[in-house]
Design a protein around this motif. Structure first.
Motif, PDB file in Angstrom:
ATOM      1  N   TRP A  14     -42.559   5.028 -12.581  1.00 29.76           N
ATOM      2  CA  TRP A  14     -42.995   4.407 -13.830  1.00 29.76           C
ATOM      3  C   TRP A  14     -42.593   2.945 -13.793  1.00 29.76           C
ATOM      4  O   TRP A  14     -41.451   2.615 -13.471  1.00 29.76           O
ATOM      5  CB  TRP A  14     -42.328   5.061 -15.033  1.00 29.76           C
ATOM      6  CG  TRP A  14     -42.747   6.465 -15.269  1.00 29.76           C
ATOM      7  CD1 TRP A  14     -43.749   6.895 -16.085  1.00 29.76           C
ATOM      8  CD2 TRP A  14     -42.184   7.645 -14.693  1.00 29.76           C
ATOM      9  NE1 TRP A  14     -43.844   8.258 -16.039  1.00 29.76           N
ATOM     10  CE2 TRP A  14     -42.890   8.750 -15.198  1.00 29.76           C
ATOM     11  CE3 TRP A  14     -41.142   7.876 -13.789  1.00 29.76           C
ATOM     12  CZ2 TRP A  14     -42.603  10.054 -14.833  1.00 29.76           C
ATOM     13  CZ3 TRP A  14     -40.852   9.176 -13.429  1.00 29.76           C
ATOM     14  CH2 TRP A  14     -41.573  10.244 -13.944  1.00 29.76           C
ATOM     15  N   VAL A  15     -43.525   2.070 -14.135  1.00 29.60           N
ATOM     16  CA  VAL A  15     -43.264   0.631 -14.172  1.00 29.60           C
ATOM     17  C   VAL A  15     -43.321   0.171 -15.622  1.00 29.60           C
ATOM     18  O   VAL A  15     -44.323   0.386 -16.310  1.00 29.60           O
ATOM     19  CB  VAL A  15     -44.306  -0.159 -13.344  1.00 29.60           C
ATOM     20  CG1 VAL A  15     -44.032  -1.662 -13.428  1.00 29.60           C
ATOM     21  CG2 VAL A  15     -44.330   0.311 -11.897  1.00 29.60           C
ATOM     22  N   PHE A  16     -42.253  -0.464 -16.064  1.00 31.52           N
ATOM     23  CA  PHE A  16     -42.197  -1.050 -17.401  1.00 31.52           C
ATOM     24  C   PHE A  16     -42.131  -2.558 -17.244  1.00 31.52           C
ATOM     25  O   PHE A  16     -41.234  -3.075 -16.580  1.00 31.52           O
ATOM     26  CB  PHE A  16     -40.965  -0.545 -18.163  1.00 31.52           C
ATOM     27  CG  PHE A  16     -41.017   0.935 -18.452  1.00 31.52           C
ATOM     28  CD1 PHE A  16     -41.606   1.406 -19.611  1.00 31.52           C
ATOM     29  CD2 PHE A  16     -40.476   1.848 -17.555  1.00 31.52           C
ATOM     30  CE1 PHE A  16     -41.667   2.763 -19.875  1.00 31.52           C
ATOM     31  CE2 PHE A  16     -40.521   3.209 -17.811  1.00 31.52           C
ATOM     32  CZ  PHE A  16     -41.115   3.667 -18.977  1.00 31.52           C
ATOM     33  N   GLN A  17     -43.077  -3.242 -17.850  1.00 34.18           N
ATOM     34  CA  GLN A  17     -43.171  -4.687 -17.740  1.00 34.18           C
ATOM     35  C   GLN A  17     -42.682  -5.328 -19.028  1.00 34.18           C
ATOM     36  O   GLN A  17     -43.132  -4.984 -20.119  1.00 34.18           O
ATOM     37  CB  GLN A  17     -44.622  -5.083 -17.481  1.00 34.18           C
ATOM     38  CG  GLN A  17     -44.854  -6.573 -17.449  1.00 34.18           C
ATOM     39  CD  GLN A  17     -46.324  -6.885 -17.248  1.00 34.18           C
ATOM     40  OE1 GLN A  17     -46.923  -6.436 -16.276  1.00 34.18           O
ATOM     41  NE2 GLN A  17     -46.904  -7.647 -18.161  1.00 34.18           N
ATOM     42  N   SER A  18     -41.775  -6.267 -18.882  1.00 33.75           N
ATOM     43  CA  SER A  18     -41.284  -7.021 -20.033  1.00 33.75           C
ATOM     44  C   SER A  18     -42.338  -8.030 -20.466  1.00 33.75           C
ATOM     45  O   SER A  18     -43.092  -8.546 -19.641  1.00 33.75           O
ATOM     46  CB  SER A  18     -39.998  -7.755 -19.647  1.00 33.75           C
ATOM     47  OG  SER A  18     -39.616  -8.650 -20.661  1.00 33.75           O
ATOM     48  N   ASN A  19     -42.373  -8.324 -21.756  1.00 32.49           N
ATOM     49  CA  ASN A  19     -43.322  -9.312 -22.255  1.00 32.49           C
ATOM     50  C   ASN A  19     -42.841 -10.740 -22.002  1.00 32.49           C
ATOM     51  O   ASN A  19     -43.524 -11.696 -22.357  1.00 32.49           O
ATOM     52  CB  ASN A  19     -43.591  -9.097 -23.748  1.00 32.49           C
ATOM     53  CG  ASN A  19     -42.344  -9.238 -24.602  1.00 32.49           C
ATOM     54  OD1 ASN A  19     -41.247  -8.896 -24.187  1.00 32.49           O
ATOM     55  ND2 ASN A  19     -42.518  -9.739 -25.806  1.00 32.49           N
ATOM     56  N   TYR A  56     -38.018  -9.054 -10.124  1.00 36.35           N
ATOM     57  CA  TYR A  56     -38.479 -10.364 -10.599  1.00 36.35           C
ATOM     58  C   TYR A  56     -38.044 -10.685 -12.028  1.00 36.35           C
ATOM     59  O   TYR A  56     -38.724 -11.426 -12.731  1.00 36.35           O
ATOM     60  CB  TYR A  56     -40.003 -10.477 -10.496  1.00 36.35           C
ATOM     61  CG  TYR A  56     -40.547 -10.189  -9.122  1.00 36.35           C
ATOM     62  CD1 TYR A  56     -40.110 -10.903  -8.008  1.00 36.35           C
ATOM     63  CD2 TYR A  56     -41.498  -9.194  -8.935  1.00 36.35           C
ATOM     64  CE1 TYR A  56     -40.628 -10.636  -6.752  1.00 36.35           C
ATOM     65  CE2 TYR A  56     -42.017  -8.920  -7.676  1.00 36.35           C
ATOM     66  CZ  TYR A  56     -41.571  -9.649  -6.592  1.00 36.35           C
ATOM     67  OH  TYR A  56     -42.089  -9.379  -5.350  1.00 36.35           O
ATOM     68  N   ASP A  57     -36.939 -10.146 -12.478  1.00 35.59           N
ATOM     69  CA  ASP A  57     -36.451 -10.390 -13.847  1.00 35.59           C
ATOM     70  C   ASP A  57     -37.527 -10.104 -14.887  1.00 35.59           C
ATOM     71  O   ASP A  57     -37.582 -10.731 -15.949  1.00 35.59           O
ATOM     72  CB  ASP A  57     -35.956 -11.841 -14.017  1.00 35.59           C
ATOM     73  CG  ASP A  57     -34.763 -12.143 -13.129  1.00 35.59           C
ATOM     74  OD1 ASP A  57     -33.970 -11.219 -12.856  1.00 35.59           O
ATOM     75  OD2 ASP A  57     -34.623 -13.302 -12.699  1.00 35.59           O
ATOM     76  N   ARG A 103     -49.137 -13.975 -10.418  1.00 35.16           N
ATOM     77  CA  ARG A 103     -48.414 -15.067  -9.752  1.00 35.16           C
ATOM     78  C   ARG A 103     -49.223 -16.353  -9.848  1.00 35.16           C
ATOM     79  O   ARG A 103     -50.413 -16.362  -9.591  1.00 35.16           O
ATOM     80  CB  ARG A 103     -48.205 -14.756  -8.276  1.00 35.16           C
ATOM     81  CG  ARG A 103     -47.153 -13.739  -8.012  1.00 35.16           C
ATOM     82  CD  ARG A 103     -46.887 -13.669  -6.506  1.00 35.16           C
ATOM     83  NE  ARG A 103     -45.914 -12.650  -6.221  1.00 35.16           N
ATOM     84  CZ  ARG A 103     -44.602 -12.838  -6.289  1.00 35.16           C
ATOM     85  NH1 ARG A 103     -44.121 -14.000  -6.627  1.00 35.16           N
ATOM     86  NH2 ARG A 103     -43.774 -11.849  -6.011  1.00 35.16           N
ATOM     87  N   LYS A 104     -48.522 -17.402 -10.173  1.00 33.12           N
ATOM     88  CA  LYS A 104     -49.092 -18.755 -10.119  1.00 33.12           C
ATOM     89  C   LYS A 104     -48.115 -19.537  -9.273  1.00 33.12           C
ATOM     90  O   LYS A 104     -46.997 -19.821  -9.724  1.00 33.12           O
ATOM     91  CB  LYS A 104     -49.222 -19.329 -11.521  1.00 33.12           C
ATOM     92  CG  LYS A 104     -49.807 -20.696 -11.580  1.00 33.12           C
ATOM     93  CD  LYS A 104     -51.277 -20.622 -11.875  1.00 33.12           C
ATOM     94  CE  LYS A 104     -51.779 -22.041 -12.126  1.00 33.12           C
ATOM     95  NZ  LYS A 104     -53.161 -22.163 -11.816  1.00 33.12           N
ATOM     96  N   GLU A 105     -48.481 -19.818  -8.033  1.00 34.75           N
ATOM     97  CA  GLU A 105     -47.590 -20.398  -7.039  1.00 34.75           C
ATOM     98  C   GLU A 105     -46.393 -19.465  -6.881  1.00 34.75           C
ATOM     99  O   GLU A 105     -46.580 -18.310  -6.572  1.00 34.75           O
ATOM    100  CB  GLU A 105     -47.236 -21.840  -7.413  1.00 34.75           C
ATOM    101  CG  GLU A 105     -48.464 -22.741  -7.368  1.00 34.75           C
ATOM    102  CD  GLU A 105     -48.329 -24.029  -8.144  1.00 34.75           C
ATOM    103  OE1 GLU A 105     -47.199 -24.380  -8.546  1.00 34.75           O
ATOM    104  OE2 GLU A 105     -49.355 -24.677  -8.348  1.00 34.75           O
ATOM    105  N   ASN A 106     -45.177 -19.920  -7.122  1.00 28.13           N
ATOM    106  CA  ASN A 106     -44.014 -19.045  -6.940  1.00 28.13           C
ATOM    107  C   ASN A 106     -43.490 -18.477  -8.242  1.00 28.13           C
ATOM    108  O   ASN A 106     -42.399 -17.912  -8.280  1.00 28.13           O
ATOM    109  CB  ASN A 106     -42.881 -19.806  -6.230  1.00 28.13           C
ATOM    110  CG  ASN A 106     -43.221 -20.109  -4.793  1.00 28.13           C
ATOM    111  OD1 ASN A 106     -43.926 -19.336  -4.155  1.00 28.13           O
ATOM    112  ND2 ASN A 106     -42.753 -21.227  -4.289  1.00 28.13           N
ATOM    113  N   GLU A 107     -44.253 -18.596  -9.311  1.00 27.63           N
ATOM    114  CA  GLU A 107     -43.822 -18.137 -10.618  1.00 27.63           C
ATOM    115  C   GLU A 107     -44.634 -16.923 -11.051  1.00 27.63           C
ATOM    116  O   GLU A 107     -45.805 -16.795 -10.713  1.00 27.63           O
ATOM    117  CB  GLU A 107     -44.023 -19.282 -11.625  1.00 27.63           C
ATOM    118  CG  GLU A 107     -43.393 -19.053 -12.957  1.00 27.63           C
ATOM    119  CD  GLU A 107     -43.519 -20.267 -13.868  1.00 27.63           C
ATOM    120  OE1 GLU A 107     -42.965 -20.183 -14.973  1.00 27.63           O
ATOM    121  OE2 GLU A 107     -44.168 -21.266 -13.503  1.00 27.63           O
TER     122      GLU A 107
END
Length: 163
Positions: A14-19, A56-57, A103-107
């Motif tokens: 299960w993947v939970f993504q922070s907003n 990735y925090d 991803r946008k470049e390294n972010e």
């Protein structure tokens, strides 16, 4: 903590993504509380062999080895309940399924799906933009299909047709 890397390829996931991006203090709190949660996580009275990682925090990924104990409805509900409580205590939404991470470049950025569609129309994202497919359900699919170009994901439906 049992890391995702130690789980079998067919481990359920299960993947939970922070907003939003998590602070170091929030990651530490999440790691402490999630470690406590998985030590007492059961399914039909049987201990679940579980692991979790923060990536990735921004993403919290839980996995269980269903060869040892299958996840039942109550155990999945307890995971969702834990994540809702965690989100409320940290003022984070882990359940906004209309948020797209890319991803946008390294972010790593997030936006609403409607905003992602606008970015596609403006050619700010395209078929090669890396997106996160949080619909993966096993460790092996996570390793192969979680971070993929838009063209290999369900996100491709938002791309503007060239015809």
């Amino acid at each position: 903590m049992n890391s995702l890397k130690n789980m079998p390829a067919d481990a359920r996931l299960w993947v939970f993504q922070s907003n939003r991006k998590l602070s170091d203090a929030e990651v530490n709190t999440i790691e402490k509380l999630a470690a406590q949660f998985i030590t007492r996580w059961t399914s039909h009275g049987a201990k679940i062999a579980a692991s979790f990682n923060v990536f990735y925090d921004r993403f919290i990924v839980f996995a269980i080895d269903e060869q040892q104990a299958q996840a039942g409805g109550c155990s999945i509900d307890s995971l969702n309940g834990f994540m809702k409580e965690l989100g409320q205590s940290l003022n984070i939404n882990f359940f906004d399924r209309l948020q797209v991470a890319y991803r946008k470049e390294n972010e790593i950025l997030t936006c609403a799906l409607s905003e992602f569609e606008k970015l596609a129309k403006q050619k700010m994202v395209d078929e090669s933009t890396i997106v996160f497919n949080n619909m993966v359900i096993s460790k092996s699919s996570f390793e192969k299909e979680w971070e993929v170009p838009v063209k290999q994901s369900w996100h491709k439906r938002v791309l503007v047709s060239e015809s």
